[in-house]
Design an enzyme around this catalytic site. Structure first.
Site: not given
Lengths: 427, 427
Positions: A142, A137, A135, A358, A262, A253
């Site tokens: 965002h 970023y 994933d 996102t 997640k 995190y």
């Protein structure tokens, strides 16, 4: 080889409703279970699902080099492994078979009955066996929003962000197709002002509006993929809701990144729309300043104009549109992401999935998560049924839609929609 | 069901050298390619590799419920899916077949020839198709050392560390078995004192001394695995060298964790030593203070006394032992890791791999990485050939060994050894 499947003037002999995401110019790929409990690879035109395994058995792909059972499988991985030339030949052939002018299947009632299903006769499956899920970023808006909320409003972007398509590894085992409900996760969180954590249901469940791309076998271990070749290794795209538990995330995190926040679920739309089908919707991405290092530099149009929207539907309630965004806002392109991912020689296989991160746009109504839309819960969203939402409630369904549109054609993804259930209880 | 395979008094009719890691009490599982290009599941006794597929075909597993081709596969995933009872039955049966007193195979020259290989006749493969790879960070000494170097010497451990077995997702596609060389990765790094990154070969390649456990199908999505049941879902363990590029890591890892710094390669030992075989070596783990939350609390012995050592062998040079550590130092147990991992309902499948994190002991000669052993390069290691090492040089082979030993028996892992090559160049 020309992408004749994209011919905007072609009509199909199958009915295609107005504003359908799936005109004959789309021809996405998916996997479905039929009412006879057969799993097959298929495509979709209008509201008809088409069994490509049956078509292959009846020789409709004659002349294209394919293994005998290519479409009689429960994942697309082998087909994707065959590479771009084969994908294009097959898509072009499907367009021909369903062309309004072509009587071959159109006028063969027996074959039609074997090949064509209505949507309520099938159940969509995960289209690929996802070996690895990454994933990214890559939305500047965002990353800036999150940085403002959680770190320093004056220095919202971290120093590496403008130089690196920042990404991290997700969990493949938790990826499910649209329609599968998701349980609110339990987890460890640190209540505000406390120093001792507690364990219980997450209280801050969020969606993340994302797309993802599916790769083909790209390299051997050690080898990189140059940015200008990267798109050759991208089969297509899906919509992705990267479910997130913000309270778990906040506590867990640092320093290794999000984990249990997640990996309880990530939902994807079941039809993979090919990069070929998206070709007419290429646009230039945002200007990149500072100029990226040479291995990330590219010319031309590598963004795609994909309209995205998110709505929340309470149990037995009316749906409220909560965000309208667009994939073209992404700062880093898919080709830059893939070039970066392999810059260290990391092996990429057929069926790997890479999420965009996102996708937030520049305006508050285009943000891609409740975290941003409600600014950490400070500005709740007013729902059509009179209730408010800071985050997602049990019983809510989150629906993400995506489509491209020009004056000729609309190419869409359908949707990824899944319902949030209360925490799992053992029977 | 008793683990009769662990009987310390049993001898095998196969020769077992003194101090072998693989006496008849071990019976690990692996996958190998024979000189006839056949891939099979096997085990090892002394320096003999045993073809379990051939044994099954010749009915040596009669009476144990197994699918016909259980051991004629190229991964152990299906066997692992069968669960603990089956693993135990098969291991017990193998012990009987190779028991010095059992003439069945011992006196059947024709069968022996089919079943038994010398190590130079086979090539070890990855033992499982690893769906998802998680890496934990569960050595308090390692987390403290890293915290001292990179953050605050006075508050080296982050606030969550004593409450959570911190972990993150790694990349399955980059996991390779012992013996496969690894290229020094290229990557983006920020030179000291600069604000603009550069791209080039990593200059700070490190090993990480780890073990990893392999799981069986543990749960459905949404369901957790209680800590007191977790060991039932652990098939066995391997040694893991989690290769790391410290300069890439430093620049990329905030805020989503290490990515390209880790996913260029992770090397594992090829024989999975079952948890059953390690049973005699259970010990109590370190005292956990503060007491973990209830979902992580456990009684009894859940650590294992596994001696670990790392050596570096320069190209054509003499090997130097650089670290001696022990798995028993780990603060969080494997069962706590698995209970935490599934506490949010994250699905765990057969063949998933979970790394311990770097295993550092309490003394400077027991640290599990060059980063710690040389304290960030400040105290180079003196090699036997007169050279020094701050990190790993091209041409160096890193060898990790691991074994358990009591007065009765030695159960070992063999080794994971791989050579660092210069950056990959296209042909």
């Amino acid at each position: 080889m020309p992408i004749t499947a994209n011919d905007p003037n072609r009509k199909s002999w199958l009915e295609v409703p107005n504003d359908s995401d799936f005109p004959i110019q789309n021809i996405p790929f998916g996997v479905f279970l039929t009412k006879d409990d057969v799993i097959t690879i298929g495509t979709r035109i209008g509201d008809s699902a088409i069994d490509l395994g049956a078509l292959q058995q009846m020789n409709y792909f004659e002349g294209i080099e394919l293994t005998d059972d290519m479409f009689m499988q429960d994942t697309l991985n082998d087909f994707i492994s065959d590479g771009k030339k084969t994908w294009r030949l097959v898509r072009n052939r499907i367009a021909e078979i369903f062309d309004a002018e072509n009587p071959l299947l159109r006028d063969n009632a027996k074959h039609r009955e074997i090949v064509i299903f209505t949507l309520d006769e099938i159940e969509m499956q995960l289209p690929v066996l996802i070996g690895d899920y990454t994933d990214f970023y890559s939305s500047k808006e965002h990353a800036t929003n999150v940085g403002k909320m959680f770190r320093d409003p004056e220095n919202a972007l971290l120093p590496n962000w403008l130089h690196i398509p920042v990404g991290y590894h997700g969990r493949s085992s938790s990826i499910v197709p649209s329609g599968i409900p998701v349980h609110r996760p339990m987890g460890q969180t640190l209540p505000n002002g406390e120093t001792t954590p507690v364990f219980g249901p997450s209280r801050l469940i969020d969606f993340e509006l994302e797309t993802a791309f599916i790769t083909t076998d790209a390299n051997i271990m050690g080898e990189n993929i140059p940015v200008h070749e990267a798109e050759d290794y991208i089969f297509g795209m899906v919509l992705l809701n990267d479910w997130s538990a913000r309270d778990i995330q906040k506590w867990e995190y640092v320093p290794l990144g999000p984990f249990l926040a997640k990996n309880f679920a990530s939902s994807i739309s079941p039809w993979i729309v090919t990069l070929d089908a998206l070709e007419p919707f290429r646009v230039k991405g945002p200007k990149q300043d500072p100029t990226p290092l040479p291995y990330l530099q590219q010319k031309g149009k590598h963004a795609f104009d994909i309209h995205l929207e998110v709505s929340i539907e309470p149990e037995n309630g009316e749906e409220t549109l909560v965000s309208k965004s667009n994939f073209k806002y992404m700062y880093w392109s898919m080709s830059q992401q893939l070039a970066h991912h392999t810059s260290n020689g990391c092996r990429v296989n057929s069926g790997d999935m890479m999420g965009s991160g996102t996708i937030s746009g520049p305006t508050p109504d285009s943000f891609g998560s409740m975290l941003e839309l409600t600014w950490g819960g400070k500005n709740p969203i007013q729902m059509k049924d009179g209730t408010e939402r800071k985050f997602i409630n049990d019983g809510d369904s989150v629906r993400i839609k995506g489509y491209c549109q020009n004056s000729d054609v609309r190419i869409g993804f359908g949707e990824v929609c899944s319902k949030l259930l209360p925490p799992f209880t053992r029977k």
